[in-house]
Design a protein around this motif. Structure first.
Motif, mmCIF file in Angstrom:
data_model
loop_
_atom_site.group_PDB
_atom_site.id
_atom_site.type_symbol
_atom_site.label_atom_id
_atom_site.label_comp_id
_atom_site.label_asym_id
_atom_site.label_seq_id
_atom_site.Cartn_x
_atom_site.Cartn_y
_atom_site.Cartn_z
ATOM 1 N N GLY A 89 69.253 26.495 13.329
ATOM 2 C CA GLY A 89 67.877 26.316 12.889
ATOM 3 C C GLY A 89 67.582 26.648 11.448
ATOM 4 N N ASN A 90 68.571 27.003 10.663
ATOM 5 C CA ASN A 90 68.345 27.368 9.266
ATOM 6 C C ASN A 90 68.651 26.162 8.387
ATOM 7 O OD1 ASN A 90 68.549 28.313 6.617
ATOM 8 N ND2 ASN A 90 69.297 30.315 7.268
ATOM 9 N N LEU A 91 67.614 25.425 8.016
ATOM 10 C CA LEU A 91 67.786 24.198 7.240
ATOM 11 C C LEU A 91 68.402 24.474 5.868
ATOM 12 C CD1 LEU A 91 67.424 21.132 7.114
ATOM 13 C CD2 LEU A 91 65.111 21.535 6.233
ATOM 14 N N GLU A 92 68.035 25.559 5.240
ATOM 15 C CA GLU A 92 68.595 25.870 3.919
ATOM 16 C C GLU A 92 70.096 26.140 4.029
ATOM 17 O OE1 GLU A 92 69.081 25.933 0.091
ATOM 18 O OE2 GLU A 92 67.113 25.467 0.922
ATOM 19 N N ALA A 93 70.527 26.847 5.058
ATOM 20 C CA ALA A 93 71.967 27.096 5.259
ATOM 21 C C ALA A 93 72.694 25.785 5.550
ATOM 22 C CB ALA A 93 72.181 28.094 6.393
ATOM 23 N N LEU A 94 72.071 24.924 6.335
ATOM 24 C CA LEU A 94 72.672 23.623 6.638
ATOM 25 C C LEU A 94 72.781 22.785 5.364
ATOM 26 C CD1 LEU A 94 73.723 21.928 9.057
ATOM 27 C CD2 LEU A 94 71.430 20.912 9.177
ATOM 28 N N ARG A 95 71.764 22.852 4.536
ATOM 29 C CA ARG A 95 71.787 22.128 3.256
ATOM 30 C C ARG A 95 72.920 22.607 2.355
ATOM 31 N NH1 ARG A 95 70.551 23.097 -1.392
ATOM 32 N NH2 ARG A 95 68.839 23.135 -2.716
ATOM 33 N N GLU A 96 73.145 23.895 2.320
ATOM 34 C CA GLU A 96 74.251 24.435 1.522
ATOM 35 C C GLU A 96 75.594 23.914 2.031
ATOM 36 O OE1 GLU A 96 74.041 26.052 -1.370
ATOM 37 O OE2 GLU A 96 71.880 25.768 -1.178
ATOM 38 N N ARG A 97 75.766 23.854 3.338
ATOM 39 C CA ARG A 97 77.002 23.285 3.903
ATOM 40 C C ARG A 97 77.103 21.809 3.548
ATOM 41 N NH1 ARG A 97 76.342 26.044 9.308
ATOM 42 N NH2 ARG A 97 76.011 23.954 10.080
ATOM 43 N N ARG A 98 75.973 21.107 3.579
ATOM 44 C CA ARG A 98 75.952 19.684 3.251
ATOM 45 C C ARG A 98 76.386 19.472 1.803
ATOM 46 N NH1 ARG A 98 76.788 15.634 5.889
ATOM 47 N NH2 ARG A 98 78.286 15.470 4.234
ATOM 48 N N ILE A 99 75.851 20.268 0.887
ATOM 49 C CA ILE A 99 76.203 20.153 -0.530
ATOM 50 C C ILE A 99 77.706 20.366 -0.711
ATOM 51 C CG2 ILE A 99 75.954 21.267 -2.785
ATOM 52 C CD1 ILE A 99 72.956 21.727 -1.997
ATOM 53 N N ALA A 100 78.252 21.381 -0.056
ATOM 54 C CA ALA A 100 79.690 21.663 -0.170
ATOM 55 C C ALA A 100 80.515 20.504 0.385
ATOM 56 C CB ALA A 100 80.026 22.966 0.561
ATOM 57 N N LEU A 101 80.106 19.951 1.520
ATOM 58 C CA LEU A 101 80.834 18.818 2.095
ATOM 59 C C LEU A 101 80.750 17.592 1.197
ATOM 60 C CD1 LEU A 101 80.019 18.949 5.916
ATOM 61 C CD2 LEU A 101 82.233 19.349 4.814
ATOM 62 N N ASP A 102 79.576 17.341 0.633
ATOM 63 C CA ASP A 102 79.427 16.169 -0.235
ATOM 64 C C ASP A 102 80.313 16.270 -1.468
ATOM 65 O OD1 ASP A 102 77.704 15.006 1.546
ATOM 66 O OD2 ASP A 102 75.892 15.485 0.424
ATOM 67 N N LYS A 103 80.477 17.472 -1.984
ATOM 68 C CA LYS A 103 81.372 17.681 -3.128
ATOM 69 C C LYS A 103 82.815 17.366 -2.707
ATOM 70 C CE LYS A 103 82.652 21.175 -6.556
ATOM 71 N NZ LYS A 103 84.067 21.411 -6.350
ATOM 72 N N ILE A 104 83.209 17.852 -1.553
ATOM 73 C CA ILE A 104 84.561 17.588 -1.052
ATOM 74 C C ILE A 104 84.760 16.094 -0.819
ATOM 75 C CG2 ILE A 104 86.101 17.902 0.941
ATOM 76 C CD1 ILE A 104 84.863 20.781 1.160
ATOM 77 N N ILE A 105 83.775 15.443 -0.218
ATOM 78 C CA ILE A 105 83.887 14.012 0.063
ATOM 79 C C ILE A 105 84.041 13.219 -1.238
ATOM 80 C CG2 ILE A 105 82.632 11.986 0.948
ATOM 81 C CD1 ILE A 105 81.429 13.954 3.090
ATOM 82 N N GLY A 106 83.263 13.565 -2.246
ATOM 83 C CA GLY A 106 83.372 12.877 -3.533
ATOM 84 C C GLY A 106 84.735 13.073 -4.171
ATOM 85 N N GLU A 107 85.244 14.285 -4.134
ATOM 86 C CA GLU A 107 86.567 14.565 -4.708
ATOM 87 C C GLU A 107 87.664 13.854 -3.918
ATOM 88 O OE1 GLU A 107 86.661 18.837 -4.724
ATOM 89 O OE2 GLU A 107 85.342 18.961 -6.488
ATOM 90 N N TRP A 108 87.538 13.846 -2.600
ATOM 91 C CA TRP A 108 88.512 13.168 -1.735
ATOM 92 C C TRP A 108 88.500 11.663 -2.000
ATOM 93 C CZ3 TRP A 108 86.770 10.208 2.659
ATOM 94 C CH2 TRP A 108 87.808 9.692 3.447
ATOM 95 N N ALA A 109 87.320 11.073 -2.088
ATOM 96 C CA ALA A 109 87.229 9.632 -2.344
ATOM 97 C C ALA A 109 87.862 9.286 -3.693
ATOM 98 C CB ALA A 109 85.769 9.172 -2.298
ATOM 99 N N ALA A 110 87.671 10.140 -4.678
ATOM 100 C CA ALA A 110 88.266 9.903 -5.995
ATOM 101 C C ALA A 110 89.784 10.029 -5.963
ATOM 102 C CB ALA A 110 87.684 10.888 -7.006
ATOM 103 N N GLU A 111 90.286 10.797 -5.030
ATOM 104 C CA GLU A 111 91.724 11.047 -4.913
ATOM 105 C C GLU A 111 92.456 9.975 -4.103
ATOM 106 O OE1 GLU A 111 94.568 14.818 -3.561
ATOM 107 O OE2 GLU A 111 92.412 14.911 -3.211
ATOM 108 N N LEU A 112 91.730 9.211 -3.296
ATOM 109 C CA LEU A 112 92.368 8.212 -2.439
ATOM 110 C C LEU A 112 93.096 7.155 -3.260
ATOM 111 C CD1 LEU A 112 89.510 7.688 0.172
ATOM 112 C CD2 LEU A 112 91.774 8.670 0.625
ATOM 113 N N ALA A 113 94.223 6.730 -2.742
ATOM 114 C CA ALA A 113 94.997 5.630 -3.325
ATOM 115 C C ALA A 113 95.010 4.479 -2.336
ATOM 116 C CB ALA A 113 96.423 6.091 -3.618
#
Length: 176
Positions: A89-113
């Motif tokens: 139920g903590n939207l701010e905590a969920l948002r922080e996890r979302r931000i961290a995941l989005d950073k990982i997803i962007g880095e992963w997508a850039a790394e894909l061959a």
């Protein structure tokens, strides 16, 4: 557009939309975010939580790819989510996890061959059943799953009187 370019575009779209969704959700009172509106995951929070948990599960599966993408090292270190329904139920905590995941997803997508997409990935679903699927199709599903559920979240925000404005991927597709 190559699969690599498509994954990068979808990662950019994912981050853009998630930033906007959480910004909009945080304008609502907590009880409105948590209220069961009869959506598939009940509330706006339940829907956003499902996307975070689904992304985490898929990224953990993708971390098993033989290319061993370094960008997924933080995901490899994460504990496997216990279920799709994490209702702290903590939207701010969920948002922080979302931000961290989005950073990982962007880095992963850039790394894909391009060669990565030809691999067949073996994984177990959340019930432990084994599956084997082409990586290219799984990446497509990963981004489609996010888009599908963000559409549900956008509808819930609209019902709460929040106008998300344009949400189309087209806004990020570069001109030819």
């Amino acid at each position: 557009m190559s699969m690599c370019e498509h994954a990068r575009l979808m990662a950019q779209y994912n981050e853009w939309m998630n930033t906007r969704l959480y910004g909009a959700a945080l304008t609502l009172p907590a009880d409105a975010v948590l209220a069961d509106k009869g959506a598939f995951f009940g509330s706006l929070y339940g829907t956003l939580s499902h996307i975070v948990l689904g992304d985490t599960i898929w990224l953990k599966r993708f971390s098993m790819h033989p290319a061993a993408h370094a960008s997924l090292d933080p995901v490899r270190a994460m504990a496997a989510p216990a279920s799709y329904d994490e209702r702290e139920g903590n939207l701010e905590a969920l948002r922080e996890r979302r931000i961290a995941l989005d950073k990982i997803i962007g880095e992963w997508a850039a790394e894909l061959a391009q060669a990565d997409f030809g691999h067949v990935l073996k994984y177990n679903n959340v019930k432990g059943m084994p599956f084997s699927r082409p990586f290219s199709g799984l990446v497509t599903h990963f981004f489609n799953h996010q888009t599908h559920h963000r559409g549900q979240a956008t509808a819930l925000l609209s019902q709460a009187g929040v106008d998300m404005g344009t949400t189309d991927l087209l806004m990020l597709v570069p001109e030819a």
